[in-house]
Design a protein around this motif. Sequence first.
Motif, PDB file in Angstrom:
ATOM      1  N   LEU A   1       0.874  -1.173   0.000  1.00  0.00           N
ATOM      2  CA  LEU A   1       0.000   0.000   0.000  1.00  0.00           C
ATOM      3  C   LEU A   1       0.909   1.221   0.000  1.00  0.00           C
TER       4      LEU A   1
ATOM      5  N   THR B   1      -2.689   0.668  -4.056  1.00  0.00           N
ATOM      6  CA  THR B   1      -2.168  -0.674  -3.822  1.00  0.00           C
ATOM      7  C   THR B   1      -1.471  -1.155  -5.087  1.00  0.00           C
TER       8      THR B   1
ATOM      9  N   SER C   1      -3.963   0.030  -8.063  1.00  0.00           N
ATOM     10  CA  SER C   1      -5.374   0.321  -7.820  1.00  0.00           C
ATOM     11  C   SER C   1      -5.466   1.506  -6.871  1.00  0.00           C
TER      12      SER C   1
ATOM     13  N   ILE D   1      -7.099   4.154  -4.335  1.00  0.00           N
ATOM     14  CA  ILE D   1      -8.102   4.061  -3.274  1.00  0.00           C
ATOM     15  C   ILE D   1      -8.574   5.468  -2.917  1.00  0.00           C
TER      16      ILE D   1
ATOM     17  N   GLN E   1      -9.748   7.345  -0.323  1.00  0.00           N
ATOM     18  CA  GLN E   1      -9.927   7.460   1.121  1.00  0.00           C
ATOM     19  C   GLN E   1      -9.068   8.614   1.627  1.00  0.00           C
TER      20      GLN E   1
ATOM     21  N   THR F   1      -4.859  -7.413   4.130  1.00  0.00           N
ATOM     22  CA  THR F   1      -5.792  -6.298   4.267  1.00  0.00           C
ATOM     23  C   THR F   1      -5.075  -5.103   4.878  1.00  0.00           C
TER      24      THR F   1
ATOM     25  N   CYS G   1     -11.393  -0.168   6.494  1.00  0.00           N
ATOM     26  CA  CYS G   1     -10.763  -1.064   5.526  1.00  0.00           C
ATOM     27  C   CYS G   1     -10.470  -0.288   4.249  1.00  0.00           C
ATOM     28  N   LEU G   2      -9.171  -0.129   3.944  1.00  0.00           N
ATOM     29  CA  LEU G   2      -8.772   0.568   2.719  1.00  0.00           C
ATOM     30  C   LEU G   2      -8.861  -0.371   1.524  1.00  0.00           C
ATOM     31  N   GLN G   3      -8.275  -1.560   1.624  1.00  0.00           N
ATOM     32  CA  GLN G   3      -8.386  -2.548   0.552  1.00  0.00           C
ATOM     33  C   GLN G   3      -7.894  -3.899   1.045  1.00  0.00           C
ATOM     34  N   GLN G   4      -8.544  -4.929   0.544  1.00  0.00           N
ATOM     35  CA  GLN G   4      -8.108  -6.296   0.817  1.00  0.00           C
ATOM     36  C   GLN G   4      -7.628  -6.928  -0.482  1.00  0.00           C
ATOM     37  N   LEU G   5      -6.432  -7.499  -0.438  1.00  0.00           N
ATOM     38  CA  LEU G   5      -5.889  -8.210  -1.584  1.00  0.00           C
ATOM     39  C   LEU G   5      -6.156  -9.696  -1.384  1.00  0.00           C
TER      40      LEU G   5
ATOM     41  N   GLN H   1      -7.486  -6.552 -10.156  1.00  0.00           N
ATOM     42  CA  GLN H   1      -8.024  -7.748  -9.527  1.00  0.00           C
ATOM     43  C   GLN H   1      -7.745  -8.979 -10.373  1.00  0.00           C
TER      44      GLN H   1
END
Length: 500
Positions: free
Chosen positions: A389, A398, A405, A407, A409, A427, A438-442, A456
Motif C-alpha cells: 500500500l 495498492t 489500484s 483508493i 480514502q 488487508t 478497511c482501505l483494501q483487501q488483496l 483484480q
Amino acid sequence: RSCLVCLASFCGAHLEPHRRAPAFRAHRLVAPLRRLEEGLCPRHLQPLDGFCRAEQTCVCARCRAHEHRAHDVVPLEREREHKEAQQAKFLSDVENELEELAVTIAQAKKMVELIKGAATKERERVEKLFAEASEVLATFQKEVAGFIEDGERSMLGEAEADLRWKEERRAKLAQCKQNLENVPSNDTVYFLQEFQALKVAMEENLSSAPSFQNELNFTKCTQAVSAVKGVLSAACKNQWDHLQGKGIDGLNYQEMEEGLKDQANRQGIRAGRAGGISSRFPPHPHVSLPHTVAFIVDLDSDTADKFIQLFGTKGAKRVMCPIPYPESPTRFINCEQVLGVNLMNRGNYYWEVELIDGWVSIGVVAEDFNPRESYNRGRLGRNEKSCCLQWNGQNYVTWFGGFESVIQQPFFHTIGVFLEYSEKALTFYGVKDSKMTCLQQLKVSHFAKGQFDPFQNKINHQFASLFLFKLKPAFFLESVDAHLQIGPLKKDCVSVLKRR
C-alpha cells in the motif's frame, strides 16, 4: 642580503655597517630571503637548504648532520622540480575534491533544512497533541471536581437533615423528661399525664429519619484519578522506551494484555470499563481468526538501503547522504527499502505503521526476493514477489505485479496491516481513535457479471503464488523526506480482530 643574526634583510646602502663595523663581523649574511623567519630552521636558526624525503620536511645543515643524517635529503630545487612534475595531477585531484565537496555541501545544507523542517513539523504536531491531551485531562479534572461538589452537596443535605431530626427528638425527649421530674408528689393525675406524654415521645418519630448513606461515594474519586495517573505513567514510560528502540518487543500481545489487566486490577479499575470503548470495524465476511497474532516488527539493519537511516529497530527515515553500512548480501542497493526481521509462514499477523512524512509504501515481500533487482523491478509491488500500500502524497494506491489500484480514502496517520497467511489474504486498514477503516483487501475473488478490473485480474492469477514463500514485512521510503515509525499496537484493534 639577509642577516641570520639580525633576522632582517637590508638593501645595499643599509648593508654597509655589516661589512665595515667590527661588531657585525660575526653576523652571517645570506642571499635575500622574502620570509626570513620561515626560511630558517626553528631549532638551529640556520637557512633551510635541504628537503628530507623520509619525513617530508625542510632541513638545515645542522639537521642533516644530526637528526636526519641517515635520511634521504635532497636540495630544495631538486625537490621542487619533483613536486612540480606532480602538481598538475595533484591540482586536478584537489579540483575534483572541491567539486565533490560543493555537491555534498549542497546536500548537507538540504539535509539540514530537511531536518529543521521535519523537527519543526514534528514539534508542532507534538505540541498540538500535548495541548489536546492537556484539554482531556483538564476536562476530566473539571468533571471529577464537579462530581465531588455534587456528592458533597447531596450528602451534606442528607447529613444536615439527619442532624436536625435528632436535635428535635432530643429536645422533645428532654422536655418531657423534665416535665415528669417536676410533677408534685401529691398530683397523681398530672404524673400519669406526663408519664404517658414521655412514653408517646419515646415511641413516635417527630419526622421520618432521612436515609443517610454511611459511604461517602465521592471519595472514590481518589481511586479513579490514581488509576488514571498510573495508566498514564505506564503509557508514557512504554512510549518513551518505544521511541528509544526498547519497547516491549519480548512480549506477545496476550502477555501485554494480561499485564495491563493486572495493573488495572491493582489500581482498582474495573476490567469491564474497557468494554465501554466504542469500536466500529468494517464487515469482514468469510474470515476465521483462531490464531491472530499481534506481530512485533523489528527493522533489519542488514537489509536497509544506504540512503535509509534507522532509529533503533522501529524508525526509518530517508536521508540524502549515504550511510556506510557494512556489506551484506541481503541489503537493497537500488531501492530505498528495508525489511522486517521476522518471517511469516502460518497463522495471522497484525502490525501498525505510523506515517510521519513523505511518500511511504508498506507491504510484504517473499523471503527469497533478490535485493539487487533494478529500480523498476525491485520496488515493492512492481513484481510478483511483493505487494504494498503506497501513500503518494495525494492518494493511497495498492500495487502488485506492476499493476495499481487507486483508493479513494482520506489520509490516515496510522496504517494497520493484517496478513492472513492460510487464507492468502492481505488487508490494509486506516486506523484512527481505535477505529479501523478497511482501505483494501488483496485476495482472490470472482468478478461480478459484466465487470473487469485489471488489478483484480492480476491478483486472481498470481497473488496466491506469493504465499508459496515465507514472507517478511517490507517498507519503501520513496521521497527524500519519507519517514515512518513502527507504531505501538492499539489494544482495541487487536482485540476486535481476535474476536472476529
